[in-house]
Scaffold this motif. Structure first.
Motif, short mmCIF file in Angstrom:
data_model
loop_
_atom_site.label_atom_id
_atom_site.label_comp_id
_atom_site.label_asym_id
_atom_site.label_seq_id
_atom_site.Cartn_x
_atom_site.Cartn_y
_atom_site.Cartn_z
N UNK A 64 38.71 -16.58 37.72
CA UNK A 64 39.58 -16.69 36.55
C UNK A 64 39.22 -15.64 35.52
N UNK A 65 40.18 -15.35 34.67
CA UNK A 65 39.95 -14.40 33.57
C UNK A 65 40.53 -14.98 32.30
N UNK A 66 40.05 -14.48 31.16
CA UNK A 66 40.59 -14.88 29.87
C UNK A 66 40.76 -13.64 29.02
N UNK A 67 41.96 -13.46 28.49
CA UNK A 67 42.25 -12.28 27.68
C UNK A 67 43.08 -12.68 26.47
N UNK A 68 43.04 -11.84 25.46
CA UNK A 68 43.77 -12.08 24.23
C UNK A 68 44.94 -11.13 24.14
N UNK A 69 46.10 -11.65 23.72
CA UNK A 69 47.29 -10.84 23.54
C UNK A 69 47.71 -10.90 22.08
N UNK A 70 47.78 -9.76 21.43
CA UNK A 70 48.17 -9.71 20.02
C UNK A 70 49.68 -9.81 19.91
N UNK A 112 60.03 -13.05 13.54
CA UNK A 112 58.77 -13.81 13.68
C UNK A 112 57.65 -13.01 13.01
N UNK A 113 57.43 -13.31 11.73
CA UNK A 113 56.46 -12.54 10.94
C UNK A 113 55.08 -13.16 10.96
N UNK A 114 54.94 -14.36 11.51
CA UNK A 114 53.64 -15.03 11.44
C UNK A 114 53.21 -15.55 12.81
N UNK A 115 53.52 -14.82 13.86
CA UNK A 115 53.12 -15.26 15.20
C UNK A 115 51.60 -15.26 15.34
N UNK A 116 51.11 -16.24 16.12
CA UNK A 116 49.68 -16.33 16.38
C UNK A 116 49.32 -15.51 17.61
N UNK A 117 48.04 -15.12 17.68
CA UNK A 117 47.55 -14.48 18.89
C UNK A 117 47.68 -15.44 20.06
N UNK A 118 47.88 -14.89 21.25
CA UNK A 118 47.97 -15.71 22.44
C UNK A 118 46.74 -15.47 23.31
N UNK A 119 46.29 -16.54 23.96
CA UNK A 119 45.16 -16.47 24.88
C UNK A 119 45.68 -16.74 26.28
N UNK A 120 45.36 -15.86 27.19
CA UNK A 120 45.91 -15.92 28.55
C UNK A 120 44.78 -16.17 29.54
N UNK A 121 44.86 -17.30 30.23
CA UNK A 121 43.88 -17.65 31.26
C UNK A 121 44.57 -17.50 32.61
N UNK A 122 44.01 -16.66 33.47
CA UNK A 122 44.61 -16.36 34.77
C UNK A 122 43.70 -16.82 35.90
N UNK A 123 44.24 -17.62 36.80
CA UNK A 123 43.53 -18.02 38.01
C UNK A 123 44.03 -17.16 39.16
N UNK A 124 43.10 -16.53 39.87
CA UNK A 124 43.45 -15.71 41.02
C UNK A 124 43.30 -16.56 42.27
N UNK A 125 44.41 -16.90 42.90
CA UNK A 125 44.39 -17.83 44.02
C UNK A 125 44.37 -17.17 45.37
#
Length: 393
Positions: A292-298, A305-318
């Motif tokens: 698995x990996x974890x990355x941040x997307x700005x 949408x002037x106040x969007x939050x950062x997104x966190x992306x968790x990826x499972x490699x199957x």
């Protein structure tokens, strides 16, 4: 170099031994943390100081990265290495696995003892729906014990993705097209595991379906097991459910992914605005030995949408691709990719941990670097502390 110079920023998350993620600035003496080697360590001191200088923003393959002072040491395949001495493309850092505790029941009496809400806990209740129409909902009491199995994990995983607490109720909101999949499944396992008869509420104008469980006591329970909200970006798993057993953890992970994720080729990708929750899910996947990996997307800010939050992306490699990281019994190794330098003025923190002299920050194994100068002695720390094979040296 003095040991006190190696520190992290106040909002860096450290994993306690019970699995809960806590900002380093909120940890206390005698708190128990997970060490870089997967053991239990006791905090004997918390250091805080004013800092004005450069901060390293380190990035790793499959990991969003971490910010620290240049001297902080990380556990790598060649031992503990200071951030400033990490070799791009050559050093691999340790993503530490959390041990499961083989706990198969959750005692709710300890959780509910502070519940002070009033109202009916069993029977039926007459109330008006959102259109003012009178409806009847069934209310059941919270069981004394919950079976910490795959199904309960699914219920809580779906809550982590789609759930929230309203006045006198717990709610999950799904897209209308999920009526015969996730909605049907959730209603069935709520009845099977918790003896709850959920009410389905259709909101056609919004193209969504709500699964509703009535009772303030249920709201208190769910809000304790998984606190925070997606709106505030602070949802997280509590210490009651983080490290129970593998079967429960799988249900929790895949419940969250089915609610907040999507599939792409051989990957299963979960997306959240909650940093702690994403770290929790990444840790579960790592501890289950799932790549698995974890990355941040700005966010992209625009007039809509002037106040969007950062997104966190968790990826499972199957799949069985060629890009899987190296693994062993204690951790997964992630390649050091890059470093950017930022100016910083403010408080920084470090811990002294009894025993292994290490802890886990943002799911990465690090040394507490207290009690001796790190410039010479860490370079000679043997890799064998993790029992690594020669293949990783």
């Amino acid at each position: 170099q003095k040991s006190t110079s190696a520190c992290f920023l106040p909002d860096t998350y450290v994993r306690k031994f019970d699995g809960e993620q806590v900002k380093i600035q909120d940890l206390k003496v005698l708190d128990k943390v997970l060490t870089a080697e997967g053991n239990e360590g006791v905090i004997t001191s918390v250091m805080c100081r004013q800092y004005n200088g450069n901060i390293f923003n380190l990035k790793f393959k499959g990991h969003h990265g971490i910010k620290c002072t240049p001297e902080h040491p990380f556990l790598t395949q060649r031992g503990y290495v200071e951030a400033k001495n990490l070799l791009r493309g050559e050093d691999y850092v340790c993503i530490t696995k959390s041990p499961f505790q083989s706990i198969f029941e959750i005692d709710t009496t300890n959780i509910m003892k502070n519940y002070t809400g009033k109202g009916k806990k069993n029977g039926t209740i007459n109330h008006a729906n959102r259109h003012g129409k009178k409806v009847i909902s069934t209310i059941t009491d919270v069981p004394v014990t919950l079976n910490a199995n795959y199904n309960l994990g699914r219920i809580l995983g779906l809550y982590a993705a789609e759930g929230y607490i309203g006045e006198c109720r717990v709610m999950w909101t799904f897209n209308m097209k999920e009526e015969h999949t996730l909605v049907k499944e959730l209603c069935a396992i709520l009845k099977e595991e918790l003896n709850i008869t959920a009410r389905i509420q259709y909101r056609v104008s919004n193209n969504v379906i709500d699964v509703v469980v009535w009772g303030k006591h249920w709201g208190y329970l769910f809000g304790t097991l998984i606190s925070g909200t997606s709106k505030r970006g602070d949802k997280k798993l509590s210490r009651y459910i983080t490290n129970l057993n593998e079967d429960f953890a799988k249900g929790l992970l895949y419940g969250w992914l089915d609610g907040d994720g999507y599939r792409r080729d051989t990957s299963y990708i979960g997306v959240s605005v909650c940093h702690q929750l994403s770290l929790d899910m990444h840790n579960i996947a790592t501890s289950l030995n799932i790549t698995s990996s974890i990355n941040e997307s700005l966010p992209s800010i625009n007039k809509h949408a002037k106040t969007r939050q950062n997104r966190w992306i968790v990826t499972l490699q199957e799949g069985n691709g060629q890009n899987h990281p190296k693994k062993d019994d204690d951790c997964i190794w992630r390649k050091y990719m890059s470093c950017s330098i930022e100016s910083y003025e403010g408080y920084v923190f470090n811990l002294h941990v009894e025993g292994d002299n290490s802890y886990v920050a943002e799911n990465i194994g690090v040394h507490n670097c207290v009690a001796y100068s790190i410039s010479h002695e860490l370079a000679s720390t043997p890799v064998e502390v993790l029992g690594l094979t020669d293949d990783y040296i």
